[in-house]
Scaffold this motif. Structure first.
Motif, PDB file in Angstrom:
ATOM      1  N   GLY A 299       0.791  -1.222   0.000  1.00 20.22           N
ATOM      2  CA  GLY A 299       0.000   0.000   0.000  1.00 20.22           C
ATOM      3  C   GLY A 299       0.816   1.261   0.000  1.00 20.22           C
ATOM      4  N   ILE A 300       2.065   1.194  -0.372  1.00 14.85           N
ATOM      5  CA  ILE A 300       2.951   2.356  -0.402  1.00 14.85           C
ATOM      6  C   ILE A 300       3.185   2.733  -1.864  1.00 14.85           C
ATOM      7  N   THR A 301       2.940   3.956  -2.179  1.00 12.42           N
ATOM      8  CA  THR A 301       3.199   4.420  -3.535  1.00 12.42           C
ATOM      9  C   THR A 301       4.704   4.508  -3.756  1.00 12.42           C
ATOM     10  N   CYS A 302       5.178   3.806  -4.752  1.00 10.18           N
ATOM     11  CA  CYS A 302       6.615   3.777  -5.028  1.00 10.18           C
ATOM     12  C   CYS A 302       6.867   4.276  -6.429  1.00 10.18           C
ATOM     13  N   GLU A 303       7.738   5.243  -6.557  1.00 10.42           N
ATOM     14  CA  GLU A 303       8.102   5.814  -7.852  1.00 10.42           C
ATOM     15  C   GLU A 303       9.595   5.591  -8.081  1.00 10.42           C
ATOM     16  N   VAL A 304       9.918   4.978  -9.201  1.00  6.75           N
ATOM     17  CA  VAL A 304      11.310   4.715  -9.566  1.00  6.75           C
ATOM     18  C   VAL A 304      11.668   5.595 -10.737  1.00  6.75           C
ATOM     19  N   THR A 305      12.682   6.418 -10.575  1.00 10.76           N
ATOM     20  CA  THR A 305      13.125   7.310 -11.647  1.00 10.76           C
ATOM     21  C   THR A 305      14.580   7.010 -11.992  1.00 10.76           C
ATOM     22  N   GLY A 306      14.975   7.378 -13.180  1.00 11.47           N
ATOM     23  CA  GLY A 306      16.328   7.127 -13.630  1.00 11.47           C
ATOM     24  C   GLY A 306      16.467   5.727 -14.203  1.00 11.47           C
ATOM     25  N   SER A 307      17.653   5.397 -14.632  1.00  9.91           N
ATOM     26  CA  SER A 307      17.904   4.111 -15.261  1.00  9.91           C
ATOM     27  C   SER A 307      19.294   3.613 -14.878  1.00  9.91           C
ATOM     28  N   ALA A 308      19.413   2.281 -14.818  1.00 13.74           N
ATOM     29  CA  ALA A 308      20.696   1.662 -14.501  1.00 13.74           C
ATOM     30  C   ALA A 308      21.482   1.300 -15.748  1.00 13.74           C
ATOM     31  N   ASP A 309      20.988   1.686 -16.904  1.00 12.97           N
ATOM     32  CA  ASP A 309      21.681   1.353 -18.152  1.00 12.97           C
ATOM     33  C   ASP A 309      23.063   1.997 -18.188  1.00 12.97           C
ATOM     34  N   GLY A 310      24.043   1.242 -18.622  1.00 10.32           N
ATOM     35  CA  GLY A 310      25.398   1.760 -18.763  1.00 10.32           C
ATOM     36  C   GLY A 310      26.263   1.588 -17.533  1.00 10.32           C
ATOM     37  N   LEU A 311      25.670   1.190 -16.403  1.00  7.99           N
ATOM     38  CA  LEU A 311      26.466   0.978 -15.199  1.00  7.99           C
ATOM     39  C   LEU A 311      27.123  -0.400 -15.244  1.00  7.99           C
ATOM     40  N   THR A 312      28.324  -0.475 -14.728  1.00  8.40           N
ATOM     41  CA  THR A 312      29.046  -1.742 -14.724  1.00  8.40           C
ATOM     42  C   THR A 312      28.395  -2.722 -13.750  1.00  8.40           C
ATOM     43  N   GLY A 313      28.757  -3.993 -13.880  1.00  4.85           N
ATOM     44  CA  GLY A 313      28.172  -5.014 -13.019  1.00  4.85           C
ATOM     45  C   GLY A 313      28.476  -4.796 -11.553  1.00  4.85           C
ATOM     46  N   ASP A 314      29.690  -4.348 -11.232  1.00  4.12           N
ATOM     47  CA  ASP A 314      30.044  -4.118  -9.835  1.00  4.12           C
ATOM     48  C   ASP A 314      29.232  -2.982  -9.238  1.00  4.12           C
TER      49      ASP A 314
END
Length: 452
Positions: A299-314
């Motif tokens: 019941g918690i509104t969660c907003e995810v912004t941005g992207s993880a594209d291009g980040l290394t595996g570590d």
């Protein structure tokens, strides 16, 4: 065959054990070499054919051997003391000193009876009784004391030789023999023992390093287990509560929720096995979707912004653990109703920010704890930082930064085929929220106490 077996045994020892054996063997060899020289010079042809009593010659030889036996025990104990072991008994030191004095007196009496000029190597014979005692005694006293003892013995021998009316050449020879004999042997004994002690300390440091590596691996395992099981157990508790509510209302969706609980339990088993093997990694994309699904199910509104594209595996792995810990604690503490997770990057680092409005409902500022400590350790291994605290207006904010191009530390374990959580988990959590609605305050939301 026995000799070959002994040689193989020596070669089979470790490097430090071989060095210890070589050092002790060298000291014992020098000690008994001095005894052998004294005995050999005491029974030479000029001495045997002189007017010296046989009893005096025999006494000189027997005292040399007795001193060798006592000084061997003294050297062994002194070396043990020098390396940090138990102290040498005072009675042993006194016995060795008494035997040295008696042996030296017998040699002086023998040479004076035969005639200083008639004894071959008289200066060497006069210095030989001092060597066995010196090799061990110099290891248990200060250097100044060793020098003082050497000077006293040198003055005593040279003074006795001078009183006997011997030519000055013999006195000079005694000075040279003392310098090249007892004094040099004392210096060699001290240097050898010092080198052995340094090697022992290096070995101890290596042992401590190995123990620290084991302790670090245990900490890694405990931290990973905490991070892996925390959210899964919270989700299982949430879905079980939801299933109970649905079952009481006679809703058929309760079966689907319990099936999801079963799937999560099996997934947890696989992840625990992956942690034990050390081949577990996290994926930031999956963690973000999983966190959003779980929070929305509560019941918690969660907003995810941005992207993880291009980040290394570590970098993704490190930030993924932060998201996992946040999702774990959102189901345990606080009374947040809105949470924003933002992923951003600059030219030098990547940043993850988790902001929620549940700080006002949590007592105290929870800025420490096993979860937060584990996250800081993970980020520190990559040169990253973690900051958590109140952000004003009843909000709590967690910010993690990781430099781009960071290299994983050895304590985080190797990456492998295991993933943090499945996409199906996120979807299941979302379905749970749509099927049963919100679970109310009992669904434990993200808050300041989440990091405790």
């Amino acid at each position: 065959m026995a000799a070959l077996t002994w040689i193989r045994g020596v070669r089979g020892r470790g490097g430090l054990a071989q060095l210890d054996l070589y050092t002790r063997g060298s000291l014992y060899f020098l000690l008994w070499l001095a005894v052998a020289v004294q005995v050999a010079l005491s029974v030479t042809r000029p001495v045997r054919h002189s007017d010296a009593p046989v009893a005096l010659i025999t006494a000189s030889c027997l005292l040399a051997v007795a001193q060798g036996v006592c000084s061997t025990a003294l050297t062994s104990g002194a070396l043990r003391t020098y390396l940090g072991g138990a102290a040498v008994p005072r009675r042993l030191i006194a016995a060795a000193a008494a035997l040295m004095v008696a042996d030296l007196a017998a040699v002086l009496a023998l040479t004076s009876t035969v005639g200083m000029a008639e004894v071959p190597g008289a200066s060497v014979l006069l210095c030989a009784p001092v060597v066995p005692f010196t090799l061990g005694h110099c290891l248990i006293v200060r250097r100044r004391t060793t020098v003082l003892v050497q000077l006293v013995l040198l003055v005593a021998v040279c003074g006795t030789v001078a009183l006997l009316g011997t030519a000055g050449a013999l006195i000079v020879a005694c000075l040279i023999s003392f310098t090249c004999g007892p004094a040099w042997f004392a210096c060699a004994s001290r240097c050898s023992a010092w080198y052995l002690r340094v090697m022992w300390k290096l070995q101890q440091a290596q042992d401590v390093q190995a123990q620290l590596a084991v302790a670090e691996e245990r900490l890694r395992f405990g931290r990973d287990l905490h991070d892996v099981m925390g959210r899964n157990l919270a989700v299982i508790a949430l879905k079980s509560e939801l299933a109970v509510g649905l079952a009481r209302r006679g809703r058929p969706e309760a079966v689907a929720q319990m099936e999801e609980v079963q799937r999560l339990a099996q997934e947890s088993q696989r992840e625990v096995r992956a942690v034990v093997r050390g081949y577990r990694d996290t994926d930031l994309h999956v963690e973000l979707e999983g966190a959003r699904g779980v929070l929305e199910a509560a019941g918690i509104t969660c907003e995810v912004t941005g992207s993880a594209d291009g980040l290394t595996g570590d970098v993704q792995s490190a930030l993924g653990w932060v998201v996992r810990e946040a999702a774990t604690n959102v189901l345990r503490h606080g009374d947040a109703r809105r949470c924003v997770i933002d992923v951003s990057r600059s030219a030098s680092d990547a940043r993850l920010t988790v902001d929620n409005n549940g700080a006002a409902g949590t007592a105290g500022a929870a800025t420490t704890g096993s979860g937060l400590a584990g996250l800081r350790e993970r980020l520190a291994a990559l040169g990253g930082t973690l900051v958590a605290g109140r952000a004003g207006d009843g909000r709590f904010r967690l910010t993690a930064e990781v430099p781009l191009g960071a290299v994983r530390g050895g304590s985080d374990g190797a990456s492998g085929a295991g993933r943090a959580c499945g996409v199906a988990e996120a979807g299941g959590a979302g379905d749970a929220g749509r099927a049963g609605g919100t679970t109310g305050a009992s669904g434990a939301a993200w808050g300041e106490g989440a990091l405790a």
